[in-house]
Design a protein around this motif. Structure first.
Motif, PDB file in Angstrom:
ATOM      1  N   GLY A  74      47.560  58.390  44.460  1.00  0.00           N
ATOM      2  CA  GLY A  74      47.443  59.324  43.705  1.00  0.00           C
ATOM      3  C   GLY A  74      45.843  60.018  43.478  1.00  0.00           C
ATOM      4  O   GLY A  74      44.481  59.315  44.377  1.00  0.00           O
ATOM      5  N   PRO A  75      45.311  60.396  42.817  1.00  0.00           N
ATOM      6  CA  PRO A  75      44.343  61.292  42.474  1.00  0.00           C
ATOM      7  C   PRO A  75      43.199  59.752  42.548  1.00  0.00           C
ATOM      8  O   PRO A  75      41.438  60.256  42.976  1.00  0.00           O
ATOM      9  N   ASP A  76      43.519  58.805  41.769  1.00  0.00           N
ATOM     10  CA  ASP A  76      42.150  57.819  41.335  1.00  0.00           C
ATOM     11  C   ASP A  76      42.439  57.281  42.955  1.00  0.00           C
ATOM     12  O   ASP A  76      41.176  56.701  42.828  1.00  0.00           O
ATOM     13  N   ALA A  77      42.821  57.095  43.985  1.00  0.00           N
ATOM     14  CA  ALA A  77      42.569  57.277  45.617  1.00  0.00           C
ATOM     15  C   ALA A  77      41.331  58.191  46.173  1.00  0.00           C
ATOM     16  O   ALA A  77      41.598  57.493  47.307  1.00  0.00           O
ATOM     17  N   ASP A  78      41.790  58.976  45.412  1.00  0.00           N
ATOM     18  CA  ASP A  78      41.399  60.242  46.381  1.00  0.00           C
ATOM     19  C   ASP A  78      39.624  60.203  47.245  1.00  0.00           C
ATOM     20  O   ASP A  78      39.727  60.362  48.549  1.00  0.00           O
ATOM     21  N   PRO A 110      38.482  64.009  42.809  1.00  0.00           N
ATOM     22  CA  PRO A 110      39.855  64.166  43.399  1.00  0.00           C
ATOM     23  C   PRO A 110      40.398  65.075  42.730  1.00  0.00           C
ATOM     24  O   PRO A 110      40.170  65.708  42.339  1.00  0.00           O
ATOM     25  N   MET A 112      42.978  66.948  42.045  1.00  0.00           N
ATOM     26  CA  MET A 112      44.043  67.212  40.279  1.00  0.00           C
ATOM     27  C   MET A 112      43.703  68.675  39.545  1.00  0.00           C
ATOM     28  O   MET A 112      42.075  68.601  40.024  1.00  0.00           O
ATOM     29  N   THR A 114      42.344  70.357  36.232  1.00  0.00           N
ATOM     30  CA  THR A 114      41.733  70.351  35.246  1.00  0.00           C
ATOM     31  C   THR A 114      41.968  70.884  34.576  1.00  0.00           C
ATOM     32  O   THR A 114      41.636  72.347  34.319  1.00  0.00           O
TER      33      THR A 114
END
Length: 119
Positions: A74-78, A110, A112, A114
């Motif tokens: 996920g973007p949180d781990a980018d 990240p 993703m 926006t």
């Protein structure tokens, strides 16, 4: 004689194409409307194949072997997982420009989309 043979082949091809089109049309018809109306009682699960909020990150800055990994996190781990790889890509062209490496990684991660709905 050649023209007769050519005309016969053209007719056979047209008949075959018509048969394939009819078969495709008949197989596309279905009385089951569950998939359209959402009336199915079976829970549906989906597997994420790829996420390309910004295709530049995956397609340009990451090596091909990292594409599947990028698509599954996920973007949180980018930032934790991909920042070193993005910086290494930039360092291959500008090894002494650490500020540029940090700026590109900080801007693109990240990965993703926006969406600004107020504008």
């Amino acid at each position: 004689m050649f023209n007769v043979h050519l005309a016969r082949q053209a007719r056979r091809g047209a008949i075959a194409a018509l048969a394939v089109a009819a078969l495709a049309g008949a197989s596309a018809c279905n009385d089951n409307n569950d998939s359209v109306t959402g009336l199915s009682t079976q829970p549906k699960t989906f597997n994420q194949i790829q996420r390309l909020g910004n295709p530049l990150v995956s397609e340009v800055l990451l090596m091909k072997r990292d594409h599947a990994f990028h698509g599954t996190i996920g973007p949180d781990a980018d930032v934790a997982n991909l920042a070193p790889k993005v910086k290494a890509f930039v360092a291959a062209f500008r090894p002494n420009a650490t500020a540029l490496q940090n700026a590109i990684a900080g801007t693109l991660l990240p990965d993703m989309l926006t969406v600004f709905t107020a504008q």
